[in-house]
Scaffold this active site. Structure first.
Site, PDB file in Angstrom:
ATOM      1  N   SER A 185       2.156 -40.861  28.170  1.00 32.15           N
ATOM      2  CA  SER A 185       2.608 -41.644  29.312  1.00 32.15           C
ATOM      3  C   SER A 185       1.506 -41.989  30.302  1.00 32.15           C
ATOM      4  CB  SER A 185       3.726 -40.896  30.026  1.00 32.15           C
ATOM      5  OG  SER A 185       3.228 -39.692  30.551  1.00 32.15           O
TER       6      SER A 185
ATOM      7  N   HIS B 206       8.741 -42.903  25.099  1.00 37.59           N
ATOM      8  CA  HIS B 206       8.078 -44.093  25.652  1.00 37.59           C
ATOM      9  C   HIS B 206       7.817 -45.149  24.582  1.00 37.59           C
ATOM     10  CE1 HIS B 206       7.246 -43.291  29.875  1.00 37.59           C
ATOM     11  NE2 HIS B 206       6.941 -42.042  29.560  1.00 37.59           N
TER      12      HIS B 206
ATOM     13  N   LYS C 195      15.129 -44.780  29.106  1.00 36.19           N
ATOM     14  CA  LYS C 195      13.984 -45.667  29.331  1.00 36.19           C
ATOM     15  C   LYS C 195      14.326 -47.045  28.742  1.00 36.19           C
ATOM     16  CE  LYS C 195      10.612 -42.074  30.102  1.00 36.19           C
ATOM     17  NZ  LYS C 195      10.494 -40.754  29.471  1.00 36.19           N
TER      18      LYS C 195
HETATM   19  C1  LIG Z   1      10.892 -39.358  29.831  1.00 36.31           C
HETATM   20  C2  LIG Z   1      10.546 -38.428  28.747  1.00 36.31           C
HETATM   21  C3  LIG Z   1      11.388 -37.370  28.404  1.00 36.31           C
HETATM   22  C4  LIG Z   1      12.623 -37.042  29.206  1.00 36.31           C
HETATM   23  O1  LIG Z   1      13.647 -37.951  28.942  1.00 36.31           O
HETATM   24  P1  LIG Z   1      15.007 -37.802  29.765  1.00 36.31           P
HETATM   25  O2  LIG Z   1      16.033 -38.385  28.842  1.00 36.31           O
HETATM   26  O3  LIG Z   1      14.835 -38.566  31.024  1.00 36.31           O
HETATM   27  O4  LIG Z   1      15.226 -36.356  29.991  1.00 36.31           O
HETATM   28  C5  LIG Z   1      11.041 -36.584  27.325  1.00 36.31           C
HETATM   29  N1  LIG Z   1       9.909 -36.806  26.625  1.00 36.31           N
HETATM   30  C6  LIG Z   1       9.061 -37.805  26.933  1.00 36.31           C
HETATM   31  C7  LIG Z   1       7.829 -38.017  26.122  1.00 36.31           C
HETATM   32  C8  LIG Z   1       9.350 -38.642  28.002  1.00 36.31           C
HETATM   33  O5  LIG Z   1       8.500 -39.609  28.322  1.00 36.31           O
END
Ligand SMILES: *Cc1c(COP(=O)(O)O)cnc(C)c1O
Length: 395
Positions: free
Chosen positions: A183, A211, A242
């Site tokens: 990220s 992501h 996301k």
């Molecule tokens: C955003 C993210 C998560 C968490 O996702 P949520 O559904 O918001 O708990 C887990 N792993 C990665 C790599 C992320 O970027």
């Protein structure tokens, strides 16, 4: 008793504030989108949401959610093994598996839970987990809850991964785990090489597609699509929070027996409620849209290429990326904060990151591109970067 604890917390909070690490939240009163309205009525262009495909305010998803409110009500008020689940949850699980070319899917309230609940039920002290150093916090926490021996390799460093695999050889089962897209830099895990090493050293592979799902690969099927490894990876995890609509929910998808075992033993699944039916219904719609067309991916990829090309020719230093994350490198922590604040005054929402979120001396502004952005939004963002960049002596 609270008085003493209160003083302790007040001191701790003050030191967070002094270090400039205190997190403040902006209040948004409009739906999430390219343009948002803040509590004070000002408008801004949003370049820091995970709304990669612009689905967070999709009329089709809203209609699907409203429909499910009428047919399935508001909440489930139960965990699944006690009281069952709705047909919408089952449909969504099947659709996600079809989308990724996997055998079965298990839903969680969030990907944080999917990662928190994936290791402990599957692996024991006889086994080993080999984890990328830059993996998401939820993977790190999940690994901590598991008795398997931990090995860590430097971010996307295949030489180091091979070394760790050699050290882990004596263990019964070995699982390599990586984020699909990291990220902070937006770089993609070298999954072709990871899978080759996994074959060589008889390890399994898990990829967190949070992501990358919806974003990476021609049709948005993630890192396994990009590397032609569809169906070849044992475990994928991902989020509905996301690109996939941006509401809430997570999943683990992969080999049938793995998913079956998680349904029996994964604690965040067994001891926590499922997502509301309206979110499952919107999720089903989302996968249907994504399985029928990749216009959103095409637009996102074109937007990302456009933004990077213009920013680089203006003289900005952008990390190589294969996702919708563009790291504008500034290297200096204070500069990253000043720049983000000045951009906000110009109506552009971006976030400045610095140590300890990124390595020392690697401060940057992270820009997240969306299919919801139109060329005029991108142009306004780029113009603001150039204006502020000149003002702060970066260009
Ligand atoms: C955003 C993210 C998560 C968490 O996702 P949520 O559904 O918001 O708990 C887990 N792993 C990665 C790599 C992320 O970027």
């Amino acid at each position: 008793m609270y008085q003493k604890f209160q003083v302790h917390l007040q001191e701790e909070l003050a030191s967070i504030e002094d270090a400039g690490l205190y997190k403040r939240e902006r209040v948004i009163v409009s739906p999430q989108g390219a343009e948002i309205t803040l509590a004070d009525g000002t408008r801004a262009l949003n370049f820091c949401a995970n709304n990669y495909l612009g689905l967070a305010n999709s009329p089709e998803l809203i209609a699907a959610a409203k429909g499910a409110l009428e047919t399935h009500g508001y909440g489930m008020a139960s965990v699944r093994f006690i009281c069952g689940c709705s047909d919408l949850h089952k449909q969504l699980e099947t659709k996600i598996a079809d989308f990724f070319g996997t055998e079965d899917t298990i839903l969680y309230a969030a990907c944080f839970d999917a990662n928190g609940g994936v290791f402990e039920p599957l692996l024991s002290e006889d086994d080993a987990i080999i984890s990328d150093a830059l993996n998401h916090a939820s993977i790190i926490d999940g690994v901590r809850l598991c008795k398997a021996k931990r090995y860590r390799y430097a971010n996307a460093d295949m030489e180091d991964l091979e070394k760790q695999l050699q050290e882990a050889q004596a263990h019964r089962f070995k699982l390599i785990v990586t984020d699909g897209v990291f990220s902070m830099d937006g770089n993609v895990a070298p999954l072709d090489k990871i899978v080759a090493l996994a074959d060589k050293y008889e390890a399994m592979v898990m990829v967190d597609e949070s992501h990358s799902a919806g974003v990476v690969g021609k049709t948005g099927r993630g890192v396994t699509e990009l590397h032609n490894l569809r169906g070849k990876v044992e475990i994928l995890t991902g989020t509905l929070g996301k690109a996939f609509g941006g509401a809430i929910g997570g999943f683990t998808t992969g080999k049938k027996e793995i998913i079956d075992m998680l349904r029996q033993r994964s604690r965040p699944y067994l001891f926590s409620n499922s997502i509301p039916p309206l979110v499952a219904a919107a999720g089903v719609k989302m996968v249907e849209i994504m399985s029928s067309t990749h216009v959103l991916q095409d637009k996102l990829h074109a937007n990302t290429d456009y933004f990077i090309e213009k920013m680089r020719s203006a003289g900005f230093d952008i990390k190589p990326t294969r996702s919708a994350i563009c790291a504008v490198m500034l290297y200096d922590a204070r500069l990253s904060q000043n720049m983000a604040a000045r951009l906000q005054e110009e109506g552009i929402f971006v976030t400045g990151f610095y140590y300890p979120v990124v390595p020392q001396g690697q401060a940057r502004i992270r820009v997240q591109i969306s299919a919801a952005h139109e060329t005029k939004h991108l142009d306004k963002c780029i113009a603001a970067f150039i204006k502020v960049g000149k003002e702060l002596g970066i260009l």
